[in-house]
Write a protein that holds these residues in place. Structure first.
Motif, PDB file in Angstrom:
ATOM      1  N   GLU A 149       9.375   1.432   5.736  1.00 39.57           N
ATOM      2  CA  GLU A 149       8.319   2.237   5.093  1.00 39.57           C
ATOM      3  C   GLU A 149       8.626   3.737   5.019  1.00 39.57           C
ATOM      4  O   GLU A 149       8.053   4.437   4.200  1.00 39.57           O
ATOM      5  CB  GLU A 149       6.956   1.997   5.770  1.00 39.57           C
ATOM      6  N   GLY A 150       9.568   4.210   5.815  1.00 45.00           N
ATOM      7  CA  GLY A 150       9.930   5.631   5.745  1.00 45.00           C
ATOM      8  C   GLY A 150      10.777   5.966   4.537  1.00 45.00           C
ATOM      9  O   GLY A 150      10.955   7.145   4.210  1.00 45.00           O
ATOM     10  N   SER A 151      11.320   4.962   3.843  1.00 47.56           N
ATOM     11  CA  SER A 151      12.149   5.286   2.671  1.00 47.56           C
ATOM     12  C   SER A 151      11.866   4.423   1.437  1.00 47.56           C
ATOM     13  O   SER A 151      12.234   4.818   0.327  1.00 47.56           O
ATOM     14  CB  SER A 151      13.637   5.203   3.026  1.00 47.56           C
ATOM     15  N   CYS A 152      11.212   3.260   1.584  1.00 50.95           N
ATOM     16  CA  CYS A 152      10.930   2.478   0.362  1.00 50.95           C
ATOM     17  C   CYS A 152       9.803   3.151  -0.418  1.00 50.95           C
ATOM     18  O   CYS A 152       9.027   3.930   0.139  1.00 50.95           O
ATOM     19  CB  CYS A 152      10.587   1.029   0.700  1.00 50.95           C
ATOM     20  N   GLN A 153       9.749   2.874  -1.715  1.00 46.22           N
ATOM     21  CA  GLN A 153       8.756   3.516  -2.586  1.00 46.22           C
ATOM     22  C   GLN A 153       7.759   2.479  -3.086  1.00 46.22           C
ATOM     23  O   GLN A 153       8.104   1.300  -3.232  1.00 46.22           O
ATOM     24  CB  GLN A 153       9.460   4.163  -3.782  1.00 46.22           C
ATOM     25  N   ILE A 154       6.565   2.945  -3.415  1.00 45.29           N
ATOM     26  CA  ILE A 154       5.518   2.007  -3.798  1.00 45.29           C
ATOM     27  C   ILE A 154       5.905   1.234  -5.083  1.00 45.29           C
ATOM     28  O   ILE A 154       5.592   0.047  -5.221  1.00 45.29           O
ATOM     29  CB  ILE A 154       4.128   2.696  -3.929  1.00 45.29           C
ATOM     30  N   GLY A 155       6.633   1.885  -5.990  1.00 48.87           N
ATOM     31  CA  GLY A 155       7.074   1.172  -7.204  1.00 48.87           C
ATOM     32  C   GLY A 155       7.969   0.003  -6.839  1.00 48.87           C
ATOM     33  O   GLY A 155       7.841  -1.099  -7.391  1.00 48.87           O
ATOM     34  N   GLY A 156       8.872   0.234  -5.870  1.00 47.10           N
ATOM     35  CA  GLY A 156       9.757  -0.843  -5.402  1.00 47.10           C
ATOM     36  C   GLY A 156       8.972  -1.903  -4.649  1.00 47.10           C
ATOM     37  O   GLY A 156       9.233  -3.102  -4.800  1.00 47.10           O
ATOM     38  N   ASN A 157       7.985  -1.483  -3.861  1.00 48.15           N
ATOM     39  CA  ASN A 157       7.144  -2.457  -3.146  1.00 48.15           C
ATOM     40  C   ASN A 157       6.424  -3.359  -4.147  1.00 48.15           C
ATOM     41  O   ASN A 157       6.338  -4.574  -3.949  1.00 48.15           O
ATOM     42  CB  ASN A 157       6.076  -1.752  -2.297  1.00 48.15           C
ATOM     43  N   ILE A 158       5.918  -2.750  -5.210  1.00 43.51           N
ATOM     44  CA  ILE A 158       5.161  -3.537  -6.194  1.00 43.51           C
ATOM     45  C   ILE A 158       6.118  -4.453  -6.969  1.00 43.51           C
ATOM     46  O   ILE A 158       5.849  -5.645  -7.146  1.00 43.51           O
ATOM     47  CB  ILE A 158       4.389  -2.595  -7.153  1.00 43.51           C
ATOM     48  N   ALA A 159       7.253  -3.889  -7.385  1.00 40.28           N
ATOM     49  CA  ALA A 159       8.197  -4.692  -8.176  1.00 40.28           C
ATOM     50  C   ALA A 159       8.776  -5.840  -7.359  1.00 40.28           C
ATOM     51  O   ALA A 159       9.245  -6.841  -7.909  1.00 40.28           O
ATOM     52  CB  ALA A 159       9.318  -3.802  -8.708  1.00 40.28           C
ATOM     53  N   SER A 160       8.775  -5.700  -6.009  1.00 39.59           N
ATOM     54  CA  SER A 160       9.295  -6.800  -5.189  1.00 39.59           C
ATOM     55  C   SER A 160       8.167  -7.547  -4.475  1.00 39.59           C
ATOM     56  O   SER A 160       8.435  -8.412  -3.651  1.00 39.59           O
ATOM     57  CB  SER A 160      10.335  -6.270  -4.185  1.00 39.59           C
ATOM     58  N   ASN A 161       6.918  -7.201  -4.795  1.00 36.94           N
ATOM     59  CA  ASN A 161       5.756  -7.833  -4.135  1.00 36.94           C
ATOM     60  C   ASN A 161       6.000  -7.957  -2.629  1.00 36.94           C
ATOM     61  O   ASN A 161       5.966  -9.048  -2.044  1.00 36.94           O
ATOM     62  CB  ASN A 161       5.451  -9.210  -4.739  1.00 36.94           C
ATOM     63  N   ALA A 162       6.232  -6.806  -2.012  1.00 38.39           N
ATOM     64  CA  ALA A 162       6.621  -6.790  -0.589  1.00 38.39           C
ATOM     65  C   ALA A 162       5.538  -7.407   0.297  1.00 38.39           C
ATOM     66  O   ALA A 162       4.348  -7.386  -0.030  1.00 38.39           O
ATOM     67  CB  ALA A 162       6.897  -5.348  -0.165  1.00 38.39           C
ATOM     68  N   GLY A 163       5.990  -7.923   1.438  1.00 44.17           N
ATOM     69  CA  GLY A 163       5.076  -8.551   2.403  1.00 44.17           C
ATOM     70  C   GLY A 163       4.822  -7.621   3.572  1.00 44.17           C
ATOM     71  O   GLY A 163       4.008  -6.717   3.490  1.00 44.17           O
ATOM     72  N   GLY A 164       5.526  -7.848   4.686  1.00 42.21           N
ATOM     73  CA  GLY A 164       5.365  -6.972   5.844  1.00 42.21           C
ATOM     74  C   GLY A 164       4.500  -7.596   6.926  1.00 42.21           C
ATOM     75  O   GLY A 164       4.280  -8.806   6.958  1.00 42.21           O
ATOM     76  N   ILE A 165       3.978  -6.714   7.803  1.00 44.58           N
ATOM     77  CA  ILE A 165       3.387  -7.222   9.055  1.00 44.58           C
ATOM     78  C   ILE A 165       1.872  -7.426   9.008  1.00 44.58           C
ATOM     79  O   ILE A 165       1.291  -7.861   9.983  1.00 44.58           O
ATOM     80  CB  ILE A 165       3.732  -6.278  10.232  1.00 44.58           C
ATOM     81  N   ASN A 166       1.236  -7.103   7.875  1.00 43.68           N
ATOM     82  CA  ASN A 166      -0.235  -7.239   7.833  1.00 43.68           C
ATOM     83  C   ASN A 166      -0.708  -8.249   6.791  1.00 43.68           C
ATOM     84  O   ASN A 166      -1.855  -8.170   6.317  1.00 43.68           O
ATOM     85  CB  ASN A 166      -0.879  -5.873   7.533  1.00 43.68           C
ATOM     86  N   VAL A 167       0.168  -9.159   6.420  1.00 41.77           N
ATOM     87  CA  VAL A 167      -0.153 -10.064   5.308  1.00 41.77           C
ATOM     88  C   VAL A 167      -1.250 -11.065   5.668  1.00 41.77           C
ATOM     89  O   VAL A 167      -2.065 -11.425   4.818  1.00 41.77           O
ATOM     90  CB  VAL A 167       1.136 -10.779   4.824  1.00 41.77           C
ATOM     91  N   ILE A 168      -1.304 -11.488   6.935  1.00 41.89           N
ATOM     92  CA  ILE A 168      -2.328 -12.470   7.310  1.00 41.89           C
ATOM     93  C   ILE A 168      -3.705 -11.952   6.887  1.00 41.89           C
ATOM     94  O   ILE A 168      -4.537 -12.687   6.397  1.00 41.89           O
ATOM     95  CB  ILE A 168      -2.430 -12.666   8.847  1.00 41.89           C
ATOM     96  N   ARG A 169      -3.926 -10.661   7.103  1.00 39.74           N
ATOM     97  CA  ARG A 169      -5.264 -10.119   6.871  1.00 39.74           C
ATOM     98  C   ARG A 169      -5.457  -9.563   5.458  1.00 39.74           C
ATOM     99  O   ARG A 169      -6.515  -9.706   4.862  1.00 39.74           O
ATOM    100  CB  ARG A 169      -5.514  -9.011   7.899  1.00 39.74           C
ATOM    101  N   TYR A 170      -4.408  -8.882   4.927  1.00 40.21           N
ATOM    102  CA  TYR A 170      -4.600  -8.137   3.678  1.00 40.21           C
ATOM    103  C   TYR A 170      -3.830  -8.707   2.495  1.00 40.21           C
ATOM    104  O   TYR A 170      -3.964  -8.222   1.382  1.00 40.21           O
ATOM    105  CB  TYR A 170      -4.180  -6.668   3.872  1.00 40.21           C
ATOM    106  N   GLY A 171      -2.997  -9.712   2.716  1.00 38.78           N
ATOM    107  CA  GLY A 171      -2.214 -10.276   1.617  1.00 38.78           C
ATOM    108  C   GLY A 171      -0.962  -9.469   1.339  1.00 38.78           C
ATOM    109  O   GLY A 171      -0.699  -8.428   1.957  1.00 38.78           O
ATOM    110  N   ASN A 172      -0.146  -9.957   0.369  1.00 42.24           N
ATOM    111  CA  ASN A 172       1.061  -9.242  -0.060  1.00 42.24           C
ATOM    112  C   ASN A 172       0.662  -8.025  -0.897  1.00 42.24           C
ATOM    113  O   ASN A 172      -0.511  -7.828  -1.199  1.00 42.24           O
ATOM    114  CB  ASN A 172       1.923 -10.156  -0.952  1.00 42.24           C
TER     115      ASN A 172
END
Ligand SMILES: Cc1cc2nc3c(=O)[nH]c(=O)nc-3n(C[C@H](O)[C@H](O)[C@H](O)COP(=O)(O)OP(=O)(O)OC[C@H]3O[C@@H](n4cnc5c(N)ncnc54)[C@H](O)[C@@H]3O)c2cc1C
Length: 487
Positions: A149-172
């Protein structure tokens, strides 16, 4: 097959193309020298080095549109790029693509934050951590959280539909986006920046671009969902009795802690051993060694939720039910951070033990113990001495099924088994109704595996979408779908 590593080379561009680019973005928006280009064509893990003649960094949506129109006129392909932290070689260009890289990092403004609507409009090049911090300043919470998260960008997160550590509660990421602004493959600007939670006015076009890995258009801005700021957090590091107990433990946590549960991460003993051996400032949170651990976290927007009490009651019941051996409940933020430090060091510390062959798979949560046991047996029979290293977002049914090399084996001899081991593991995954890519996407690295397992009809429908939105196949060709001849 994974792309081979090629040195940086500079595929020729048509006369007049570079001066025209410079007129659009100015000197500071164009990199043409090899040393400037190199970090943009070097894949995150250093496995692949691509090639491009230039990296263009537009400063506005209008500039992105002009760059794309210019590329259309000259039949030049475009690889959109964010922070280049992706793990499937989707955001770098390769020599055969004859593509330029369009990097969004200069488009990094928060355009608007509406605390009453719980939304935030950001440009695609905003670093994820900066978005989290801007939300926190407004007493709000943006839940997407990943190791990069210190270097990825939101455009890249959206284009890759990123997951991560809070998906159980908030989704991808998909579940966190309300609207998008996109420059289409024709260079037109689609203003879909709606900040609505209800809008049934036709096809939900933004969904096509989310997870499309830059193959349909360039995301230039997004409206994100915000949540109330978290005032309390409880974190526990748990020694499981056996792996089979992980799914019922999650069930118990969900019934007792409810929707406050954010994270449920699996850590095997081998990962803790590697972290203790190679990591800095890592301690074993429990006195005794166990084969499997769960890192569990919950948070609440109000202290009234009384998380510590809920947590204690959950741990007591888990002990009584014989699901766990022991647990450490973080007594303060520093202790909670030390549990997460251990989790975040897992990949880095595995590297110190030599070659790692990786899988990012999902199976139904209830099937995870069976998957790990079948996959371990299969890979150990194929290559005795191999060290399975399964960890990750087990609460989402997602396991990073990494395989460390047998001790003492030559690293290159080991990595030569990459494709064969992928096939062994993926056959088991697909047999169990799973996915060969739970969160990292397909990119270039998993292209052939995806073609092998997905139905021809599904691939054909994806190709039809691609053809209708990008008929000249200029948007990130050769990623996600096989290259079709440019028309
Ligand atoms: C330490 C570490 C931990 C990670 N943990 C996770 C994790 O928990 N979960 C997870 O899902 N991933 C994880 N990743 C992978 C990676 O960080 C994510 O995929 C991230 O979302 C990529 O963002 P980026 O800005 O770096 O995109 P890039 O790598 O630059 O690009 C990724 C893809 O998006 C496309 N793209 C980028 N920007 C745009 C745009 N503006 N418009 C259109 N297309 C665009 C690119 O063409 C490419 O296809 C991790 C990576 C690292 C290194």
């Amino acid at each position: 097959m994974a792309p081979s590593s090629t040195p940086v080379s500079l595929p020729a561009l048509p006369d007049g193309f570079l001066p025209a680019l410079k007129r659009i973005v100015g000197d500071r928006g164009l990199l043409t020298k090899a040393e400037g280009i190199l970090p943009h064509v070097t894949e995150q893990r250093g496995r692949f080095v691509g090639a491009t003649a230039c990296v263009v960094k537009p400063g506005t949506t209008g500039e992105v549109a002009q760059v794309i129109k210019l590329c259309q006129d000259h039949d030049i392909a475009i690889v959109p790029q964010g922070g280049n932290t992706g793990l499937v070689s989707a955001g770098i260009a390769f020599a055969e693509d004859r593509a330029i890289i369009l990097n969004l990092s200069r488009m990094n403004k928060v355009r608007n934050l509406d605390p009453l609507n719980n939304t935030m409009t950001v440009e695609a090049g905003c670093i994820l951590q900066n978005i989290q911090e801007a939300a926190a300043k407004a007493d709000r919470f943006f839940p997407l959280s990943l190791g990069s998260e210190g270097s990825c960008q939101i455009g890249g997160n959206i284009a890759s539909n990123a997951g991560g550590i809070n998906v159980i509660r908030y989704g991808n990421t998909r579940a966190l986006v309300l609207g998008l602004e996109v420059v289409t493959a024709d260079g037109e600007i689609w203003d879909g920046l709606r900040s609505l939670r209800k809008d049934n006015t036709g096809y939900d076009l933004k969904q096509l671009f989310i997870g499309s890995e830059g193959t349909l258009g360039v995301i230039t801005a997004a409206v994100l969902k915000l949540f109330p700021a978290m005032k309390e957090r409880s974190t526990a590091f748990i020694g499981l009795r056996q792996l089979d107990d992980a799914p019922p433990l999650l069930g118990l946590a969900q019934s007792l802690i409810g929707e406050a549960l954010n994270s449920f991460e699996l850590i095997p003993r081998i990962a803790l051993d590697f972290a203790l051996k190679h990591g800095q400032d890592i301690t074993d949170p429990l006195g005794q060694p166990y084969d499997w651990y769960i890192l569990l976290e919950a948070s609440a927007g109000t202290p009234q939720a009384n998380l510590p009490l809920l947590f204690e009651s959950f741990l007591e019941q888990a002990l009584e039910a014989g699901l766990i051996h022991d647990a450490a409940l973080a007594q303060n933020t520093a202790q909670a951070d030390s549990f997460w430090r251990l989790r975040e060091n897992i990949t880095l510390c595995q590297k110190a033990e030599g070659g790692s062959i990786k899988h990012d798979i999902a199976v139904p949560l209830s099937a995870i113990p069976a998957f790990i046991s079948k996959a371990n047996a299969a890979v150990e029979s194929y290559l005795p001495g191999i060290r399975p290293y399964p960890f990750g977002h087990i609460g989402d049914g997602n396991i990073h099924y990494n395989l460390s090399q047998p001790p003492g084996m030559d690293i290159n001899d080991y990595l030569a088994h990459w494709d064969r081991l992928n096939r062994i593991v993926h056959d088991i995954v697909v047999d169990m109704g799973g996915s060969i890519s739970a969160e990292h996407g397909i990119g270039r690295v998993k292209l052939e595996e995806n073609l092998h397992y997905k139905s021809p009809l599904e691939i054909r429908m994806m190709q039809q979408i691609k053809q209708s939105l990008d008929p000249k196949n200029l948007m990130n060709p050769g990623k996600l779908l096989p290259v079709s001849p440019r028309s």
